[in-house]
Design a protein around this motif. Structure first.
Motif, PDB file in Angstrom:
ATOM      1  N   ILE A 110      85.404  54.331  68.254  1.00 34.24           N
ATOM      2  CA  ILE A 110      83.998  55.064  68.212  1.00 34.24           C
ATOM      3  C   ILE A 110      83.483  54.957  69.701  1.00 34.24           C
ATOM      4  CG2 ILE A 110      81.489  55.736  67.829  1.00 34.24           C
ATOM      5  CD1 ILE A 110      82.691  54.982  64.855  1.00 34.24           C
ATOM      6  N   GLU A 111      83.364  56.070  70.614  1.00 29.21           N
ATOM      7  CA  GLU A 111      82.773  55.870  71.811  1.00 29.21           C
ATOM      8  C   GLU A 111      81.619  56.387  72.242  1.00 29.21           C
ATOM      9  OE1 GLU A 111      85.988  57.396  74.310  1.00 29.21           O
ATOM     10  OE2 GLU A 111      87.368  56.018  73.809  1.00 29.21           O
ATOM     11  N   THR A 112      80.586  55.933  73.054  1.00 22.42           N
ATOM     12  CA  THR A 112      79.511  56.532  73.449  1.00 22.42           C
ATOM     13  C   THR A 112      79.743  57.824  74.473  1.00 22.42           C
ATOM     14  OG1 THR A 112      78.478  54.392  73.329  1.00 22.42           O
ATOM     15  CG2 THR A 112      77.093  56.078  74.719  1.00 22.42           C
TER      16      THR A 112
ATOM     17  N   ASP B  49      71.071  58.077  71.323  1.00 23.23           N
ATOM     18  CA  ASP B  49      72.431  57.341  71.522  1.00 23.23           C
ATOM     19  C   ASP B  49      73.747  58.275  70.575  1.00 23.23           C
ATOM     20  OD1 ASP B  49      71.647  55.515  73.231  1.00 23.23           O
ATOM     21  OD2 ASP B  49      71.392  53.860  71.687  1.00 23.23           O
TER      22      ASP B  49
ATOM     23  N   LYS C   7      77.558  58.746  69.615  1.00 20.36           N
ATOM     24  CA  LYS C   7      78.725  58.267  69.564  1.00 20.36           C
ATOM     25  C   LYS C   7      79.813  59.080  68.656  1.00 20.36           C
ATOM     26  CE  LYS C   7      76.786  53.629  70.144  1.00 20.36           C
ATOM     27  NZ  LYS C   7      76.709  52.037  69.611  1.00 20.36           N
TER      28      LYS C   7
ATOM     29  N   THR D 246      74.916  59.791  60.583  1.00 21.95           N
ATOM     30  CA  THR D 246      76.161  59.636  60.628  1.00 21.95           C
ATOM     31  C   THR D 246      76.848  60.988  59.928  1.00 21.95           C
ATOM     32  OG1 THR D 246      76.334  57.168  60.618  1.00 21.95           O
ATOM     33  CG2 THR D 246      78.329  58.391  60.304  1.00 21.95           C
TER      34      THR D 246
END
Length: 62
Positions: free
Chosen positions: A27-29, A17, A19, A2
């Motif tokens: 938080i969006e993918t 993945d 995000k 992160t």
């Protein structure tokens, strides 16, 4: 992994993945256009090690 900055956050989960989210937003993918048998980041690392074009950025850019 992160990364938290002054404008938002980037989360890299499960070595595949991605995000992202800006401050105050969910938080969006992010869908990445890098289909590969290797996770996309590993492909760029391998390319860089072989002196091929790769998308790798230092923390100062992020």
């Amino acid at each position: 992994m992160t990364a938290i900055g002054t404008k938002g956050i980037i989360v890299f989960e499960n070595w595949r993945d991605l995000k992202v989210g800006t401050i105050g937003q969910p938080i969006e993918t992010v869908e990445l256009p890098h289909p590969s048998t290797l996770p996309w980041i590993m492909r760029h690392i391998v390319d860089a090690l072989h002196k091929k074009p790769a998308e790798i950025y230092g923390l100062e850019v992020g």
